[in-house]
Enzyme design. Structure first.
Site, PDB file in Angstrom:
ATOM      1  N   ARG A 105       0.712  -1.059   0.007  1.00 27.14           N
ATOM      2  CA  ARG A 105      -0.354  -0.508  -0.245  1.00 27.14           C
ATOM      3  C   ARG A 105       0.706   1.177  -0.244  1.00 27.14           C
ATOM      4  O   ARG A 105       1.605   1.054   0.651  1.00 27.14           O
ATOM      5  CB  ARG A 105      -1.100  -0.139   1.547  1.00 27.14           C
ATOM      6  N   HIS A 132      -7.866   1.144  -6.410  1.00 29.34           N
ATOM      7  CA  HIS A 132      -7.777   0.352  -4.734  1.00 29.34           C
ATOM      8  C   HIS A 132      -8.231  -1.265  -5.335  1.00 29.34           C
ATOM      9  O   HIS A 132      -9.551  -0.907  -5.162  1.00 29.34           O
ATOM     10  CB  HIS A 132      -8.898   0.532  -4.143  1.00 29.34           C
ATOM     11  N   GLN A 135     -10.442  -3.708  -3.425  1.00 27.14           N
ATOM     12  CA  GLN A 135     -11.719  -3.052  -2.503  1.00 27.14           C
ATOM     13  C   GLN A 135     -11.801  -3.622  -3.505  1.00 27.14           C
ATOM     14  O   GLN A 135     -13.568  -4.413  -3.145  1.00 27.14           O
ATOM     15  CB  GLN A 135     -11.404  -1.863  -2.725  1.00 27.14           C
ATOM     16  N   ASP A 228     -16.595   7.383  -1.650  1.00 36.01           N
ATOM     17  CA  ASP A 228     -15.916   7.400  -1.294  1.00 36.01           C
ATOM     18  C   ASP A 228     -14.933   8.499   0.072  1.00 36.01           C
ATOM     19  O   ASP A 228     -16.159   9.773  -0.928  1.00 36.01           O
ATOM     20  CB  ASP A 228     -14.297   7.455  -1.972  1.00 36.01           C
ATOM     21  N   CYS A 268     -16.120   1.721   0.807  1.00 35.70           N
ATOM     22  CA  CYS A 268     -15.045   0.798   1.368  1.00 35.70           C
ATOM     23  C   CYS A 268     -14.451   0.993   3.588  1.00 35.70           C
ATOM     24  O   CYS A 268     -13.586   0.182   3.264  1.00 35.70           O
ATOM     25  CB  CYS A 268     -14.035   1.461   0.568  1.00 35.70           C
ATOM     26  N   ARG A 296     -13.423  -8.279   2.586  1.00 38.39           N
ATOM     27  CA  ARG A 296     -12.220  -8.277   1.753  1.00 38.39           C
ATOM     28  C   ARG A 296     -11.118  -9.435   1.774  1.00 38.39           C
ATOM     29  O   ARG A 296     -10.356  -9.585   1.662  1.00 38.39           O
ATOM     30  CB  ARG A 296     -11.421  -6.655   3.279  1.00 38.39           C
TER      31      ARG A 296
HETATM   32  N1   CP Z   1     -11.092  -0.161   2.425  1.00 38.86           N
HETATM   33  C1   CP Z   1     -10.286   0.248   3.075  1.00 38.86           C
HETATM   34  O1   CP Z   1      -8.471  -0.647   2.340  1.00 38.86           O
HETATM   35  O2   CP Z   1      -9.904   0.372   4.690  1.00 38.86           O
HETATM   36  P1   CP Z   1      -8.372   0.597   5.211  1.00 38.86           P
HETATM   37  O3   CP Z   1      -7.583   1.316   4.835  1.00 38.86           O
HETATM   38  O4   CP Z   1      -8.862   0.805   6.769  1.00 38.86           O
HETATM   39  O5   CP Z   1      -7.488  -1.004   4.902  1.00 38.86           O
HETATM   40  N1  NVA Z   2      -9.973   6.806  -1.596  1.00 37.92           N
HETATM   41  C1  NVA Z   2      -9.620   6.523  -0.403  1.00 37.92           C
HETATM   42  C2  NVA Z   2      -9.630   5.136   0.333  1.00 37.92           C
HETATM   43  C3  NVA Z   2      -9.621   4.194   1.480  1.00 37.92           C
HETATM   44  C4  NVA Z   2      -9.654   2.856   1.458  1.00 37.92           C
HETATM   45  C5  NVA Z   2      -8.135   7.334   0.518  1.00 37.92           C
HETATM   46  O1  NVA Z   2      -7.563   6.612  -0.271  1.00 37.92           O
HETATM   47  O2  NVA Z   2      -7.784   7.037   1.028  1.00 37.92           O
END
Ligand code: CP
Ligand code: NVA
Length: 310
Positions: A105, A132, A135, A228, A268, A296
């Site tokens: 990530r 992502h 997700q 989101d 999400c 997930r």
């Molecule tokens: N939706 C998601 O990816 O959550 P986190 O940022 O908590 O991993």
């Molecule tokens: N768009 C958000 C998704 C978090 C899971 C971010 O990138 O922070």
């Protein structure tokens, strides 16, 4: 089909590969609920690089590896030499000597691509500024649970910021044959290249990809309404300004009047109540939203089992 491959973007997957992930996800969920052992990755190790925060991603990957009979290592960039400037291409080659798979990530999508280029083991994208995929594959599985296995023709309305989720939804809906409409303010549309690619992918399945400005128009007759955060990780300094820009892009009771009577609302998470979604709507659709969070685990177990198997 996916054995030994990376999972960086849904765009790289064939329609059959997407379906394979979803099928195995459902199967592994059923097995876990029934207490049937499914040690598909016995003795394997996943390295998990986190350069951004996470609740769901860390928990689901780590628990998932354990349930598959393997183990996962949490590696924050505060601990890795990567965080002190060791090149990705060296980190990738070192990690490949110890691990059976790498999850990352991070910020720039190019970092994931670089890692995958130099790694000999599968690399899984667990969120970049651009995409992502884990997700959105999870969201497709969750929609199947609530709306039936055949996703073709279902309308998804995305309301809010054209961000990594929007980009991945376009790819996911294109592969699933869905009607995808995003309503975003001018200047906050999803990535132009991703939009172009998704429109191209959509031709194979009869899907459609549309980007407009009006959230009420987008929500019309929608089977799924999704949103989101207005300020993604890395955009914390823009939060105050974004709250003003996105104020009309909230998923609330008034907007949902436009949707299909049997609409489901998805998020999400993490959610910011009173911003992109009201507390009332979050709680009204909590069953779907927390299924989505749970899934997930099941979807990523399928992704890991298919890419990291012998
Ligand atoms: N939706 C998601 O990816 O959550 P986190 O940022 O908590 O991993
Ligand atoms: N768009 C958000 C998704 C978090 C899971 C971010 O990138 O922070």
């Amino acid at each position: 089909m996916l054995k030994g491959k990376d999972l960086l973007s849904i765009h790289d997957l064939s329609v059959d590969e997407v379906n394979e992930i979803l099928e195995l996800g459902h199967e592994l969920k059923a097995k876990q609920k029934a207490g049937i052992e499914h040690h598909l990755l016995k003795g394997k190790t996943l390295g998990m690089i986190f350069e951004k925060s996470s609740t769901r991603t860390r928990l689901s990957f780590e628990t998932g590896m354990y349930q598959l009979g393997g183990q996962a290592l949490f590696l924050s960039n505060r601990d890795l030499q990567l965080g002190r400037g060791e090149p990705i291409k060296d980190t990738a080659r070192v990690m490949s000597r110890y691990l059976d798979g790498i999850m990352i990530r991070t910020y720039g999508h190019d970092r994931v691509e670089e890692l995958a280029k130099w790694s000999d083991v599968p690399v899984i994208n667990a969120l970049t500024d651009l995409l992502h995929p884990c997700q959105v594959l999870t969201d497709l599985l969750t929609i199947q649970e609530h709306k039936g296995k055949n996703l073709k023709g279902l309308k998804m309305a995305y309301i809010g910021d054209g961000n990594n989720m929007t980009n991945s939804f376009m790819y996911g809906c294109a592969k699933a044959g869905m009607e995808f409409v995003a309503a975003t303010p001018k200047g906050f549309e999803p990535d132009a290249q991703v939009t172009k690619n998704a429109i191209e992918d959509a031709k194979e399945t009869g899907a459609s990809i549309t980007i407009i400005e009006d959230p009420f128009e987008a929500a019309k007759g929608a089977d799924i309404v999704v949103t989101d955060t207005w300020a993604s990780m890395g955009q914390e300094d823009e939060h105050e300004e974004r709250v003003k820009i996105f104020k009309d892009y909230q998923v609330n009771a008034e907007l949902l009047k436009k949707a299909d009577k049997r609409v489901i609302v998805m998020h999400c998470l993490p959610a910011y109540r009173g911003e992109e979604i009201t507390d009332e709507i979050m709680e009204a659709y909590a069953d779907v939203i927390f299924d989505e969070a749970e899934n997930r685990l099941h979807t990523q177990k399928a992704i890991m089992a298919l890419t990291m198997c012998d």
